[in-house]
Design an enzyme around this catalytic site. Sequence first.
Site, PDB file in Angstrom:
ATOM      1  N   GLU A  66      52.557  96.468  82.604  1.00  0.00           N
ATOM      2  CA  GLU A  66      52.088  95.081  82.691  1.00  0.00           C
ATOM      3  C   GLU A  66      51.614  94.622  81.320  1.00  0.00           C
ATOM      4  O   GLU A  66      51.801  93.463  80.941  1.00  0.00           O
ATOM      5  CB  GLU A  66      50.974  94.949  83.722  1.00  0.00           C
ATOM      6  CG  GLU A  66      50.481  93.529  83.917  1.00  0.00           C
ATOM      7  CD  GLU A  66      49.523  93.386  85.089  1.00  0.00           C
ATOM      8  OE1 GLU A  66      48.637  92.521  85.001  1.00  0.00           O
ATOM      9  OE2 GLU A  66      49.658  94.123  86.081  1.00  0.00           O
ATOM     10  N   ARG A 123      53.948  88.829  88.231  1.00  0.00           N
ATOM     11  CA  ARG A 123      53.526  89.080  86.859  1.00  0.00           C
ATOM     12  C   ARG A 123      54.583  88.739  85.810  1.00  0.00           C
ATOM     13  O   ARG A 123      54.677  89.399  84.772  1.00  0.00           O
ATOM     14  CB  ARG A 123      53.055  90.529  86.697  1.00  0.00           C
ATOM     15  CG  ARG A 123      51.845  90.882  87.544  1.00  0.00           C
ATOM     16  CD  ARG A 123      50.632  90.028  87.173  1.00  0.00           C
ATOM     17  NE  ARG A 123      49.509  90.281  88.081  1.00  0.00           N
ATOM     18  CZ  ARG A 123      49.250  89.550  89.152  1.00  0.00           C
ATOM     19  NH1 ARG A 123      50.005  88.504  89.458  1.00  0.00           N
ATOM     20  NH2 ARG A 123      48.221  89.832  89.922  1.00  0.00           N
ATOM     21  N   SER A 131      44.754  95.574  83.291  1.00  0.00           N
ATOM     22  CA  SER A 131      45.630  96.410  84.121  1.00  0.00           C
ATOM     23  C   SER A 131      46.845  96.833  83.304  1.00  0.00           C
ATOM     24  O   SER A 131      47.552  96.001  82.744  1.00  0.00           O
ATOM     25  CB  SER A 131      46.082  95.639  85.360  1.00  0.00           C
ATOM     26  OG  SER A 131      44.989  95.365  86.203  1.00  0.00           O
TER      27      SER A 131
END
Length: 305
Positions: A298, A179, A228
């Site tokens: 995130e 990520r 998310s």
Amino acid sequence: MSFPDIIPSIKAAMPDLRGRLLANQSLAELTWFRVGGPAQVLFTPADEDDLAYFLAHLASDIPVYVVGVGSNLIVRDGGIAGVVIRLAPRAFGETSASGDVVTAGAAALDKRVAEVAVSANIGGLEFYFGIPGTIGGALRMNAGANGGETKDVLIEARGVGRDGGKHVFSNADMKFVYRNSGVDPSIIFTSARFRGEIRDSDAIRARMAEVQTHRETAQPIREKTGGSTFKNPPGHSAWKLIDAAGCRGLRVGGAQVSEMHCNFLINTGDATAHDIETLGETVRERVKANSGIELHWEIKRIGVS
């Protein structure tokens, strides 16, 4: 609140600028959470050359931020001092396929890239069908879902530096990790090329249908959300840790932890950015106290409180 109008000085320094400049432009409607303050300056470049010209002539002490469709972003209530750049689909959204390669502008929706790929019988990019962002964000965050991620398919990416210089980055140059990418954060990605595999289109579409079904049945995609919220810690699922800490349905003001998927925060209607960020920090504290594991955001958070 509002910021001092610096557009006249910007225009004076850039007589050949072709893009659009807006002062104290609200950013709330540009994010999925529908919260946040204004941008001191919102700039929409006409094309890559215009973006490079703008950056080359912008005073070095003026901060620069980039936003896409705001699907994984919290803009804080105080807004953003400096310049926010938004790449418009008209100039940066073109997507095409040739052989087993898909080329896409940074403003192209991830879902659109998957659709163009399947129309050319290119498999391997189906995971993009389940990511509600743009290619620019996918490059910066190594976006992934349903077992695939950007690093698996990227050939190269183009971008413009803070000094206006144009750069090309190979897959290795991107220094992808989970990520995130290791490219200088000041680089603004403008386009990318991806390689998939020629496959049967029916099989590709079936996989895309699976991805869509998963999203619709497991995620609150019809709510004001940001995707998310936290990265999955090694060996763990963030949502399971959040659930185990008793945070399912937890509320702060108008913000709530989704009952459907604990790793999603939602704006129930009247949340502020402060509500959402405070809720996220509360979840992090409770998970740490319950499991000893620290969750990391995130979702990107920018601006002043």
